[in-house]
Design an enzyme around this catalytic site. Structure first.
Site, PDB file in Angstrom:
ATOM      1  N   HIS A  66      -6.526  -6.611   2.415  1.00 46.95           N
ATOM      2  CA  HIS A  66      -5.192  -6.855   1.872  1.00 46.95           C
ATOM      3  C   HIS A  66      -4.180  -7.114   2.991  1.00 46.95           C
ATOM      4  O   HIS A  66      -4.226  -6.500   4.058  1.00 46.95           O
ATOM      5  CB  HIS A  66      -4.747  -5.682   1.000  1.00 46.95           C
ATOM      6  CG  HIS A  66      -5.431  -5.665  -0.333  1.00 46.95           C
ATOM      7  ND1 HIS A  66      -5.558  -4.523  -1.101  1.00 46.95           N
ATOM      8  CD2 HIS A  66      -6.054  -6.659  -1.038  1.00 46.95           C
ATOM      9  CE1 HIS A  66      -6.220  -4.824  -2.218  1.00 46.95           C
ATOM     10  NE2 HIS A  66      -6.519  -6.106  -2.199  1.00 46.95           N
ATOM     11  N   ASP A  68      -1.098  -6.478   3.640  1.00 43.41           N
ATOM     12  CA  ASP A  68      -0.226  -5.483   4.265  1.00 43.41           C
ATOM     13  C   ASP A  68      -0.936  -4.716   5.377  1.00 43.41           C
ATOM     14  O   ASP A  68      -0.291  -4.090   6.217  1.00 43.41           O
ATOM     15  CB  ASP A  68       0.372  -4.523   3.226  1.00 43.41           C
ATOM     16  CG  ASP A  68      -0.661  -3.807   2.373  1.00 43.41           C
ATOM     17  OD1 ASP A  68      -1.741  -4.373   2.132  1.00 43.41           O
ATOM     18  OD2 ASP A  68      -0.390  -2.666   1.929  1.00 43.41           O
ATOM     19  N   HIS A  69      -2.266  -4.797   5.409  1.00 41.25           N
ATOM     20  CA  HIS A  69      -3.051  -4.117   6.447  1.00 41.25           C
ATOM     21  C   HIS A  69      -3.554  -5.069   7.531  1.00 41.25           C
ATOM     22  O   HIS A  69      -4.137  -4.608   8.515  1.00 41.25           O
ATOM     23  CB  HIS A  69      -4.243  -3.400   5.815  1.00 41.25           C
ATOM     24  CG  HIS A  69      -3.857  -2.284   4.904  1.00 41.25           C
ATOM     25  ND1 HIS A  69      -4.008  -0.949   5.236  1.00 41.25           N
ATOM     26  CD2 HIS A  69      -3.304  -2.288   3.661  1.00 41.25           C
ATOM     27  CE1 HIS A  69      -3.575  -0.192   4.244  1.00 41.25           C
ATOM     28  NE2 HIS A  69      -3.139  -0.986   3.278  1.00 41.25           N
ATOM     29  N   HIS A 124     -11.241   1.743  -3.511  1.00 40.72           N
ATOM     30  CA  HIS A 124     -10.107   0.838  -3.646  1.00 40.72           C
ATOM     31  C   HIS A 124     -10.520  -0.332  -4.541  1.00 40.72           C
ATOM     32  O   HIS A 124     -11.634  -0.364  -5.074  1.00 40.72           O
ATOM     33  CB  HIS A 124      -9.654   0.373  -2.265  1.00 40.72           C
ATOM     34  CG  HIS A 124      -8.296  -0.257  -2.254  1.00 40.72           C
ATOM     35  ND1 HIS A 124      -7.245   0.224  -3.012  1.00 40.72           N
ATOM     36  CD2 HIS A 124      -7.800  -1.336  -1.569  1.00 40.72           C
ATOM     37  CE1 HIS A 124      -6.182  -0.523  -2.800  1.00 40.72           C
ATOM     38  NE2 HIS A 124      -6.491  -1.481  -1.937  1.00 40.72           N
ATOM     39  N   ASP A 191      -6.308   2.630   1.999  1.00 41.24           N
ATOM     40  CA  ASP A 191      -5.979   2.684   0.573  1.00 41.24           C
ATOM     41  C   ASP A 191      -7.168   3.211  -0.218  1.00 41.24           C
ATOM     42  O   ASP A 191      -8.286   2.696  -0.091  1.00 41.24           O
ATOM     43  CB  ASP A 191      -5.630   1.289   0.056  1.00 41.24           C
ATOM     44  CG  ASP A 191      -4.318   0.768   0.619  1.00 41.24           C
ATOM     45  OD1 ASP A 191      -3.733   1.442   1.488  1.00 41.24           O
ATOM     46  OD2 ASP A 191      -3.877  -0.314   0.189  1.00 41.24           O
ATOM     47  N   HIS A 250       1.425   5.487   3.868  1.00 40.84           N
ATOM     48  CA  HIS A 250       1.353   4.413   2.864  1.00 40.84           C
ATOM     49  C   HIS A 250       2.265   4.737   1.673  1.00 40.84           C
ATOM     50  O   HIS A 250       1.868   4.682   0.509  1.00 40.84           O
ATOM     51  CB  HIS A 250      -0.091   4.206   2.395  1.00 40.84           C
ATOM     52  CG  HIS A 250      -0.339   2.857   1.771  1.00 40.84           C
ATOM     53  ND1 HIS A 250      -0.154   2.627   0.431  1.00 40.84           N
ATOM     54  CD2 HIS A 250      -0.764   1.684   2.295  1.00 40.84           C
ATOM     55  CE1 HIS A 250      -0.455   1.363   0.157  1.00 40.84           C
ATOM     56  NE2 HIS A 250      -0.828   0.773   1.271  1.00 40.84           N
TER      57      HIS A 250
END
Length: 287
Positions: A66, A68-69, A124, A191, A250
């Site tokens: 993802h 954002d990572h 996840h 996550d 997070h």
């Protein structure tokens, strides 16, 4: 002394805020390893703000694909190429082909001497690794069992090596202080929803860095369906894993501050000792 330094360069999730950037954590151990946990947007700039050169990293450990990572990863790759290096990246196997095309050295584990990092599958919405760090800090000897042994023998026994003294073979296990833990462990989940199968695989840890996207204002099942956890979920994980230290990160951008998370954490009687860092907070942990 087994000492960890953690600098939280980004403690948010999904959407950045002016005071809470996307997931990026800098870890430095007493052995000199420098590891970046996830690479949120602007990761290399944030490293420079704490006087750490991107070229000095031992490796970057990415939990999943993802954005954002991962948005900070291309910049790290390019900078290392300019400086004549090749970035080492740990990532889930589903990401290996695309990362290899970027020209990085990619794997899902790392081991050097008494230090290793392994992938543990978390819960996840996509293929994702939690990263389990393990340090072999050696044996602590029971002084009553090693009286009279030469210094060289004590050194080798602490390292985990058997010795032969006066015709007698002595193993570290024979003379160890059984109250001392030889291995120290840290788990970074990235996550994840609550993940009992992962807890069973891992066993016990000393430090747990666990996502807490939501406080208590979202139905737990909704959080879990999205592949995320609440504060209560993270606390349960820490207790199951017998962690001494729980670090919550997070945090969703829906929260203007971390006060709601903090109130829930303050209600928990240690262990675990709970920390909810802000961006650029530094935490030193003696293992």
């Amino acid at each position: 002394m087994p000492l960890l330094k953690l600098v939280f360069l980004g403690t948010g999730g999904a959407v950045p805020k002016s005071d809470r950037m996307l997931p990026t954590i800098y870890l430095e151990d007493w052995l000199g390893h420098r590891v970046l946990l996830d690479a949120g947007e602007g990761a290399q700039y944030r490293l420079l703000q704490i006087d750490v050169s991107p070229a000095s990293l031992t490796l970057v450990a990415i939990t999943h694909q993802h954005e954002d990572h991962t948005l900070g990863l291309p910049g790290l790759v390019i900078t290392n190429k300019f400086l004549g290096g090749k970035l080492k990246v740990l990532a889930p196997r589903s990401m290996h082909k695309i990362l290899e095309r970027l020209g990085v050295e990619v794997s899902d584990s790392y081991e050097e001497g008494r230090f290793k990092i392994t992938c543990v599958e978390v819960c996840h919405t996509v293929d994702a690794c939690g990263w389990l760090f393990q340090w072999d800090v050696g044996y602590k000897l029971d002084l009553s069992k090693v009286a009279g042994l030469p210094k060289w023998a004590l050194t080798n026994l602490i390292r985990g090596e058997a010795v032969k003294v006066g015709g007698r073979l002595i193993t570290p296990e024979e003379v160890a202080d059984l109250t001392h833990k030889r291995f120290r462990r840290l788990l970074y989940t990235g996550d994840t929803a609550p993940c009992p199968q992962m807890w069973k695989t891992v066993g016990e840890v000393d430090v747990l860095i666990h996502e807490a996207t939501f406080a208590d204002d979202v139905e737990p099942q909704k959080a879990h369906d999205e592949g995320h956890s609440t504060v209560a979920d993270a606390v349960e994980a820490a207790k199951t894993l017998k962690a001494d230290v729980l670090i919550l990160t997070h945090i969703s951008a829906r929260y203007p501050s971390k006060e709601r998370h903090k109130a829930l954490a303050d209600a928990v009687k240690p262990p675990p000792h709970i920390y909810i860092p802000d961006d650029f907070d530094t935490l030193l942990i003696k293992l």
